[in-house]
Write an enzyme that holds these catalytic residues in place. Structure first.
Site, PDB file in Angstrom:
ATOM      1  N   HIS A 304       0.844  -1.192   0.045  1.00 18.45           N
ATOM      2  CA  HIS A 304      -0.025  -0.029   0.013  1.00 18.45           C
ATOM      3  C   HIS A 304       0.734   1.263   0.014  1.00 18.45           C
ATOM      4  CE1 HIS A 304      -3.228   2.847   1.123  1.00 18.45           C
ATOM      5  NE2 HIS A 304      -3.818   1.908   0.752  1.00 18.45           N
ATOM      6  N   ASP A 361      -8.031  -5.631  -0.152  1.00 23.28           N
ATOM      7  CA  ASP A 361      -8.432  -6.344  -1.115  1.00 23.28           C
ATOM      8  C   ASP A 361      -7.903  -7.773  -0.929  1.00 23.28           C
ATOM      9  OD1 ASP A 361      -9.523  -4.058  -2.785  1.00 23.28           O
ATOM     10  OD2 ASP A 361      -7.575  -3.527  -3.052  1.00 23.28           O
TER      11      ASP A 361
HETATM   12  N1  ACO Z   1       4.458  -7.584  -4.656  1.00 20.31           N
HETATM   13  C1  ACO Z   1       5.829  -7.358  -4.873  1.00 20.31           C
HETATM   14  N2  ACO Z   1       6.364  -6.360  -4.774  1.00 20.31           N
HETATM   15  C2  ACO Z   1       5.776  -5.048  -4.512  1.00 20.31           C
HETATM   16  C3  ACO Z   1       4.600  -5.272  -4.168  1.00 20.31           C
HETATM   17  C4  ACO Z   1       3.713  -6.318  -4.572  1.00 20.31           C
HETATM   18  N3  ACO Z   1       2.168  -6.386  -4.098  1.00 20.31           N
HETATM   19  N4  ACO Z   1       4.074  -3.889  -3.867  1.00 20.31           N
HETATM   20  C5  ACO Z   1       4.958  -3.304  -3.971  1.00 20.31           C
HETATM   21  N5  ACO Z   1       6.324  -3.946  -4.226  1.00 20.31           N
HETATM   22  C6  ACO Z   1       7.618  -3.649  -4.341  1.00 20.31           C
HETATM   23  C7  ACO Z   1       7.858  -2.850  -5.610  1.00 20.31           C
HETATM   24  O1  ACO Z   1       8.502  -3.770  -6.717  1.00 20.31           O
HETATM   25  C8  ACO Z   1       9.227  -1.767  -5.161  1.00 20.31           C
HETATM   26  O2  ACO Z   1      10.152  -2.638  -4.969  1.00 20.31           O
HETATM   27  P1  ACO Z   1      11.821  -1.914  -5.090  1.00 20.31           P
HETATM   28  O3  ACO Z   1      11.601  -0.677  -4.261  1.00 20.31           O
HETATM   29  O4  ACO Z   1      12.597  -2.962  -4.709  1.00 20.31           O
HETATM   30  O5  ACO Z   1      11.780  -1.515  -6.615  1.00 20.31           O
HETATM   31  C9  ACO Z   1       8.781  -1.483  -3.730  1.00 20.31           C
HETATM   32  O6  ACO Z   1       7.725  -2.437  -3.179  1.00 20.31           O
HETATM   33  C10 ACO Z   1       7.669  -0.197  -3.691  1.00 20.31           C
HETATM   34  O7  ACO Z   1       6.828  -0.344  -4.812  1.00 20.31           O
HETATM   35  P2  ACO Z   1       6.046   1.022  -5.424  1.00 20.31           P
HETATM   36  O8  ACO Z   1       5.327   0.371  -6.410  1.00 20.31           O
HETATM   37  O9  ACO Z   1       6.828   2.055  -5.532  1.00 20.31           O
HETATM   38  O10 ACO Z   1       4.986   1.151  -4.233  1.00 20.31           O
HETATM   39  P3  ACO Z   1       3.610   2.265  -4.364  1.00 20.31           P
HETATM   40  O11 ACO Z   1       3.584   2.882  -3.241  1.00 20.31           O
HETATM   41  O12 ACO Z   1       3.653   2.912  -5.778  1.00 20.31           O
HETATM   42  O13 ACO Z   1       2.739   0.908  -4.709  1.00 20.31           O
HETATM   43  C11 ACO Z   1       0.892  -0.322  -4.943  1.00 20.31           C
HETATM   44  C12 ACO Z   1       1.535   0.669  -3.925  1.00 20.31           C
HETATM   45  C13 ACO Z   1       0.546  -0.009  -6.064  1.00 20.31           C
HETATM   46  C14 ACO Z   1      -0.488  -0.615  -3.937  1.00 20.31           C
HETATM   47  C15 ACO Z   1       1.658  -1.878  -4.734  1.00 20.31           C
HETATM   48  O14 ACO Z   1       2.116  -2.166  -3.359  1.00 20.31           O
HETATM   49  C16 ACO Z   1       1.070  -2.811  -5.700  1.00 20.31           C
HETATM   50  O15 ACO Z   1       1.042  -2.736  -6.763  1.00 20.31           O
HETATM   51  N6  ACO Z   1       0.322  -3.753  -5.005  1.00 20.31           N
HETATM   52  C17 ACO Z   1      -0.523  -4.804  -5.740  1.00 20.31           C
HETATM   53  C18 ACO Z   1      -1.809  -4.257  -6.289  1.00 20.31           C
HETATM   54  C19 ACO Z   1      -2.756  -4.018  -4.906  1.00 20.31           C
HETATM   55  O16 ACO Z   1      -2.986  -4.665  -4.137  1.00 20.31           O
HETATM   56  N7  ACO Z   1      -3.496  -2.804  -4.787  1.00 20.31           N
HETATM   57  C20 ACO Z   1      -4.531  -2.285  -4.092  1.00 20.31           C
HETATM   58  C21 ACO Z   1      -3.854  -1.129  -3.202  1.00 20.31           C
HETATM   59  S1  ACO Z   1      -5.325  -1.143  -1.944  1.00 20.31           S
HETATM   60  C22 ACO Z   1      -6.315  -0.076  -2.654  1.00 20.31           C
HETATM   61  O17 ACO Z   1      -6.096   0.751  -3.542  1.00 20.31           O
HETATM   62  C23 ACO Z   1      -7.567  -0.173  -2.261  1.00 20.31           C
END
Ligand code: ACO
Length: 426
Positions: A304, A361
């Site tokens: 998140h 979720d």
């Molecule tokens: N699985 C694996 N790695 C992940 C995940 C994940 N679900 N989420 C983040 N990371 C990693 C990224 O690869 C990145 O790694 P790095 O720094 O080594 O390159 C690091 O964590 C940060 O990721 P970002 O994408 O920069 O973080 P951001 O804050 O933008 O992402 C997000 C938040 C989009 C929710 C992300 O965690 C994700 O894609 N999760 C999966 C989708 C999801 O469940 N979305 C629902 C969110 S809740 C909602 O909106 C209701």
């Protein structure tokens, strides 16, 4: 004395005021940054940008706190209903009995959808995604319910219409997609019960309402009711800042929510769990893929932007999931897979180091599946829940005396000036 932050550019010092929120959060007020320094900020994804002052929802991502109008979401999930929580968000305080009754009566009075709109539903292709249909239909509501001259009345009635009709339209689109007769809202049923009845009642098999399932649906919607400046809410505020009508702004929010990185994750989680099941049920290879930087796969329902600990909504959702499945005597193999996946990920140093925990979720799709909600309607269920938040945030932004058209700047990285070359010379 006013606290300030100093910015030094080329040896010159500029001071900017620090703002303090009611929970002690601090922000640097850079509203005069460009006019004073000629600089803009660069903040991809707005991860460090406070776009507004807001008195609606407080969240602390480090401590896992979520409160609507000051009230912890845990208390609302235990004691409130979705309609009461919606009232709280929209009006700022919990209603007394009379106010709650009046609000419920208004929701009932506005629950029917113009009969001509049924025609629209009939003509979307059968495979059209319900989120796309919903956003189009919400936009279309404006044509059926033109603007009223009194602005306060217009906002009140539009708010009630949206809360009530979106729920009716969601159930209608499901019935029509199955080729079944539409079930109308009933005045004797409250909001969540009415929705379940519109979804599942049939002339040949009357739907039996179960108070525990109705309660679970209320909790599901309460947990989704607002989440401060998330992607879809930011979309509603941005689109609304052009002073377009509320229906169009909400329609934009629905589209933003649709994506799998946001609300679409509840559908994506169940699709991922199904893939794990089909591949033998072992989550380990999927966890390995999520960690692989050369693989775009992510664990859906994990991570998140704000929560760097267990999402407080996910904790409640996990409990609701156990309760609903036990009540309905559903044995869902996806729940076992989800539990194993969570256990594997939470022990893994990659997920620990990146602060990746289950979000709202992760378990919500299993709850919806047990209730009989089809997979492609999961994000619509989220949208119904998020409506009070979107509407309240829109209203706050419209009423904000400091509110302006949202229009970010950029750092241009394209070609510098060059001359046009006639076609024959290229
Ligand atoms: N699985 C694996 N790695 C992940 C995940 C994940 N679900 N989420 C983040 N990371 C990693 C990224 O690869 C990145 O790694 P790095 O720094 O080594 O390159 C690091 O964590 C940060 O990721 P970002 O994408 O920069 O973080 P951001 O804050 O933008 O992402 C997000 C938040 C989009 C929710 C992300 O965690 C994700 O894609 N999760 C999966 C989708 C999801 O469940 N979305 C629902 C969110 S809740 C909602 O909106 C209701």
């Amino acid at each position: 004395m006013e606290q300030t932050a100093k910015l030094i550019v080329d040896g010159k010092t500029y001071e900017f005021p620090l703002l303090k929120g009611s929970e002690g959060e601090q922000a640097i007020d850079i509203s005069l940054l460009r006019s004073r320094t000629g600089l803009v900020t660069y903040d991809p994804g707005y991860a460090n940008t406070g776009s507004c002052k807001s008195s609606i929802t407080f969240m602390d991502g480090e401590k896992g706190i979520l409160r609507y109008r000051g009230i912890p979401v845990e208390q609302l999930a235990e004691h409130s209903t979705f309609v009461e929580t919606a009232y709280l968000l929209i009006n700022g305080n919990l209603p007394d009995r009379k106010q709650l009754t009046r609000f419920s009566v208004m929701l009932n009075d506005h629950s029917l959808v113009h009969e001509d709109m049924r025609e629209f539903f009939q003509h979307f292709p059968r495979r059209a995604h319900p989120m796309g249909i919903l956003s189009s239909m919400v936009n279309a509501l404006r044509f059926f319910y033109p603007e009223l001259p009194d602005q306060d009345e217009e906002i009140n009635i539009t708010t009630t219409r949206l809360l009530s009709k979106v729920r009716t339209m969601a159930a209608m689109s499901y019935k029509i997609s199955r080729g079944h007769r539409v079930v109308y809202p009933r005045p004797d049923l409250l909001y969540a019960a009415n929705f379940l009845n519109m979804m599942f009642d049939s002339p040949v098999l009357p739907y039996r309402l179960d108070p525990e399932v109705v309660h679970a649906l209320n909790v599901f919607w309460i947990l989704h009711a607002d989440h401060e400046q998330n992607s879809s809410t930011a979309a509603v505020r941005l689109v609304g800042s052009s002073r377009v009508n509320l229906y169009a702004a909400i329609s934009a929010g629905i589209n933003a929510l649709w994506g799998p990185l946001h609300g679409g994750a509840n559908q994506a989680v169940v699709e991922m769990l199904t893939r794990i099941q089909e591949s033998g049920g072992d989550p380990a290879p999927f966890v390995a893929r999520a960690k692989d930087k050369n693989d775009s796969f992510r664990l859906m329902g994990f991570g998140h932007r704000v929560y760097k600990t267990y999402d407080p909504r996910a904790k409640i959702m996990k409990r609701v999931c156990d309760q609903v499945l036990a009540r309905l005597r559903v044995k869902d193999p996806l729940l076992d897979i989800a539990r194993r996946l969570e256990e594997t990920a939470l022990k893994d140093s990659y997920f620990i180091d990146h602060y990746l925990y289950p979000n709202v979720d992760f378990y919500s799709g299993i709850v919806l599946r047990a209730m009989g909600i089809p997979l492609n309607m999961f994000t619509v269920m989220f949208a119904i829940g998020r409506l009070p938040g979107w509407i309240t945030q829109w209203k706050e932004s419209i009423d904000d005396p400091e509110g302006k058209l949202h229009r970010p700047r950029q750092v241009y990285t394209g070609e510098t000036k060059r001359d046009f070359v006639p076609l024959e010379e290229r």
